[in-house]
Scaffold this active site. Structure first.
Site, PDB file in Angstrom:
ATOM      1  N   GLY A  10       2.688  -1.220   7.210  1.00 60.90           N
ATOM      2  CA  GLY A  10       2.160   0.076   6.722  1.00 60.90           C
ATOM      3  C   GLY A  10       1.675   0.823   7.727  1.00 60.90           C
ATOM      4  O   GLY A  10       1.433   0.342   8.716  1.00 60.90           O
ATOM      5  N   PHE A  11       1.146   2.117   7.232  1.00 55.42           N
ATOM      6  CA  PHE A  11       0.525   2.955   8.393  1.00 55.42           C
ATOM      7  C   PHE A  11      -0.815   2.553   9.013  1.00 55.42           C
ATOM      8  O   PHE A  11      -0.706   2.009  10.350  1.00 55.42           O
ATOM      9  CB  PHE A  11       0.175   4.350   7.646  1.00 55.42           C
ATOM     10  CG  PHE A  11      -1.033   4.848   8.204  1.00 55.42           C
ATOM     11  CD1 PHE A  11      -0.685   5.615   9.379  1.00 55.42           C
ATOM     12  CD2 PHE A  11      -1.972   5.455   7.273  1.00 55.42           C
ATOM     13  CE1 PHE A  11      -1.831   6.146  10.129  1.00 55.42           C
ATOM     14  CE2 PHE A  11      -3.000   6.419   7.791  1.00 55.42           C
ATOM     15  CZ  PHE A  11      -2.841   6.793   9.387  1.00 55.42           C
ATOM     16  N   ILE A  12      -1.789   2.009   8.040  1.00 57.66           N
ATOM     17  CA  ILE A  12      -2.964   1.573   8.756  1.00 57.66           C
ATOM     18  C   ILE A  12      -2.761  -0.113   9.108  1.00 57.66           C
ATOM     19  O   ILE A  12      -3.154  -0.420   9.978  1.00 57.66           O
ATOM     20  CB  ILE A  12      -4.289   1.647   7.709  1.00 57.66           C
ATOM     21  CG1 ILE A  12      -4.406   2.797   7.471  1.00 57.66           C
ATOM     22  CG2 ILE A  12      -5.454   0.839   8.298  1.00 57.66           C
ATOM     23  CD1 ILE A  12      -5.447   3.071   6.277  1.00 57.66           C
ATOM     24  N   ASP A  31       4.451  -8.031   3.908  1.00 53.89           N
ATOM     25  CA  ASP A  31       4.510  -6.904   3.496  1.00 53.89           C
ATOM     26  C   ASP A  31       5.756  -6.766   2.713  1.00 53.89           C
ATOM     27  O   ASP A  31       6.673  -7.425   2.836  1.00 53.89           O
ATOM     28  CB  ASP A  31       4.493  -5.866   4.709  1.00 53.89           C
ATOM     29  CG  ASP A  31       4.366  -4.334   4.403  1.00 53.89           C
ATOM     30  OD1 ASP A  31       3.570  -3.735   4.981  1.00 53.89           O
ATOM     31  OD2 ASP A  31       5.237  -3.886   3.383  1.00 53.89           O
ATOM     32  N   TYR A 149      -5.601   5.075  -9.770  1.00 60.86           N
ATOM     33  CA  TYR A 149      -5.749   4.719  -8.693  1.00 60.86           C
ATOM     34  C   TYR A 149      -7.197   4.102  -8.288  1.00 60.86           C
ATOM     35  O   TYR A 149      -7.780   3.191  -7.848  1.00 60.86           O
ATOM     36  CB  TYR A 149      -5.157   5.674  -7.344  1.00 60.86           C
ATOM     37  CG  TYR A 149      -5.511   5.258  -6.008  1.00 60.86           C
ATOM     38  CD1 TYR A 149      -4.856   4.006  -5.621  1.00 60.86           C
ATOM     39  CD2 TYR A 149      -6.139   5.742  -5.089  1.00 60.86           C
ATOM     40  CE1 TYR A 149      -4.746   3.638  -4.203  1.00 60.86           C
ATOM     41  CE2 TYR A 149      -6.172   5.477  -3.811  1.00 60.86           C
ATOM     42  CZ  TYR A 149      -5.436   4.353  -3.426  1.00 60.86           C
ATOM     43  OH  TYR A 149      -5.787   4.099  -1.989  1.00 60.86           O
ATOM     44  N   LYS A 153      -8.868   0.359  -8.023  1.00 60.26           N
ATOM     45  CA  LYS A 153      -9.392   0.292  -6.451  1.00 60.26           C
ATOM     46  C   LYS A 153     -10.937  -0.375  -6.862  1.00 60.26           C
ATOM     47  O   LYS A 153     -11.554  -1.142  -6.307  1.00 60.26           O
ATOM     48  CB  LYS A 153      -9.340   1.391  -5.487  1.00 60.26           C
ATOM     49  CG  LYS A 153      -8.194   1.524  -4.893  1.00 60.26           C
ATOM     50  CD  LYS A 153      -7.959   0.377  -4.066  1.00 60.26           C
ATOM     51  CE  LYS A 153      -6.868   0.515  -2.968  1.00 60.26           C
ATOM     52  NZ  LYS A 153      -6.584  -0.438  -2.027  1.00 60.26           N
TER      53      LYS A 153
END
Ligand code: UDP
Length: 326
Positions: A10-12, A31, A149, A153
């Protein structure tokens, strides 16, 4: 050092994976490629220290196999992005709650310290300037699916703390505030890649609401070393840390700065939240972090400012557009 990175495509996660490989780690990336992509790992695709496992963090067997022999775990796999959460709230809840539990359980079984990535979204509509880790959460109704969300979290955070107190797991929680940079996609709502993409292709920049909502963006390359430093610091275990940028910007101003930085001829249009996200959507007017706890613990101080962020994101998308149009 052998490290497991969930969400490593992913991005991070992909920036983190590159950073760890550069430091000499062997890295197992788990992933499911739902929002991540092997192209995010293109620069290290042939690195001998990298192994990519395609699978879900909800799959106990796969996670267990990946965690076997790991010296530490970064849990960066999550269902993210406002559009994604609105479209598939159930998937988001399951991935972010159940997936985290599976990862915590595997980390415990294999004796590996684990870092859990959480989010500033848990503060909800608390607009205090300089949100601190123990500040209140101010959430809207559970009937408004945006908040699912934040709920997921927060449950993941509580679960992590449960593993720490009941099982002695070495775990650290990090709340990320609008992390941005190359490879982040605008497909799921994130504003910086959206604005940059719109500016580079001459489309109007879509500012939601009055554009006076405020955010602090933080470059992913400032966040990644901080993640590693926090997990590697035993004094951080059992604790939670904000990581965010210091420069406040309204979304309207961000649009103007993206247009100026890219030399775009695009206009700015305003969309109501209803037009953008459907009925009953709630946004945060202001989200400004206080990252002084991370500063005190590991010396966290972002070095890149918003101009660097915009320039790096624009460079990334220009290359992508050139490739697509070649
Ligand atoms: N936003 C916007 N135009 C877009 C996408 C997002 O004006 O095309 C706004 C969004 O409504 C929010 C801010 O930009 O007020 C940041 O949105 P993002 O989804 O990047 O992160 P958030 O802070 O909401 O988690």
């Amino acid at each position: 050092m052998r490290t497991l990175v969930t969400g490593g495509a992913g991005f991070i996660g992909s920036h983190l994976t590159e950073h760890l490989l550069r430091a000499g780690d062997e890295v197992v990336v788990l992933d499911d490629l739902s929002t991540g992509s092997p192209s995010n790992l293109a620069a290290v695709a042939n690195h001998p220290g990298l192994r990519l496992v395609v699978g879900s963090v909800c799959d106990r067997e796969v996670v267990d196999r990946c965690a076997r022999g790991a010296d530490r775990v970064f849990h960066a796999a999550a269902s993210v992005g406002v559009l994604k959460i609105l479209e598939k709230p159930l998937h988001g809840l399951r991935t972010n709650v159940h997936g985290t539990e599976v990862v915590l359980d595997a980390a415990l079984r294999h004796g590996a310290p684990v870092l859990i990535t959480s989010t500033s979204e848990v503060y909800g509509k608390n607009t205090r300037t300089g949100l601190r880790e123990d500040d209140d959460r101010v959430l809207g109704s559970p009937l408004k699916s945006r908040w699912s969300y934040a709920e997921a979290k927060a449950v993941a955070e509580s679960m992590t703390r449960g593993y720490v107190t009941e099982h002695g797991l070495a775990a650290v929680i990090v709340r990320l505030f609008n992390t941005v940079g190359p490879r982040q996609t605008g497909r799921y709502g994130m504003v910086v890649p959206r604005f940059v993409g719109q500016a580079l292709t001459g489309r109007p920049l879509t500012v939601h609401g009055d554009g006076r909502q405020v955010r602090c963006f933080c470059h992913v390359l400032d966040v990644v070393p901080a993640l590693v430093a926090l997990l590697d610091d035993e004094r951080a275990h059992g604790d939670v840390f904000n990581l965010g940028g210091t420069e406040r910007v309204s979304i309207g101003e961000l649009a103007e700065r993206v247009i100026a930085a890219t030399g775009s001829t695009s206009d700015v249009v305003h969309l109501s939240y209803e037009q953008a996200y459907g009925e009953g959507f709630e946004d945060m007017r202001r989200r400004v972090p206080d990252s002084s706890k991370a500063l005190a613990r590991i010396g966290f101080r972002p070095r890149r400012d918003l101009d660097d962020v915009i320039a790096d994101v624009a460079d990334h998308w220009k290359t992508r557009l050139e490739v697509e149009h070649a």
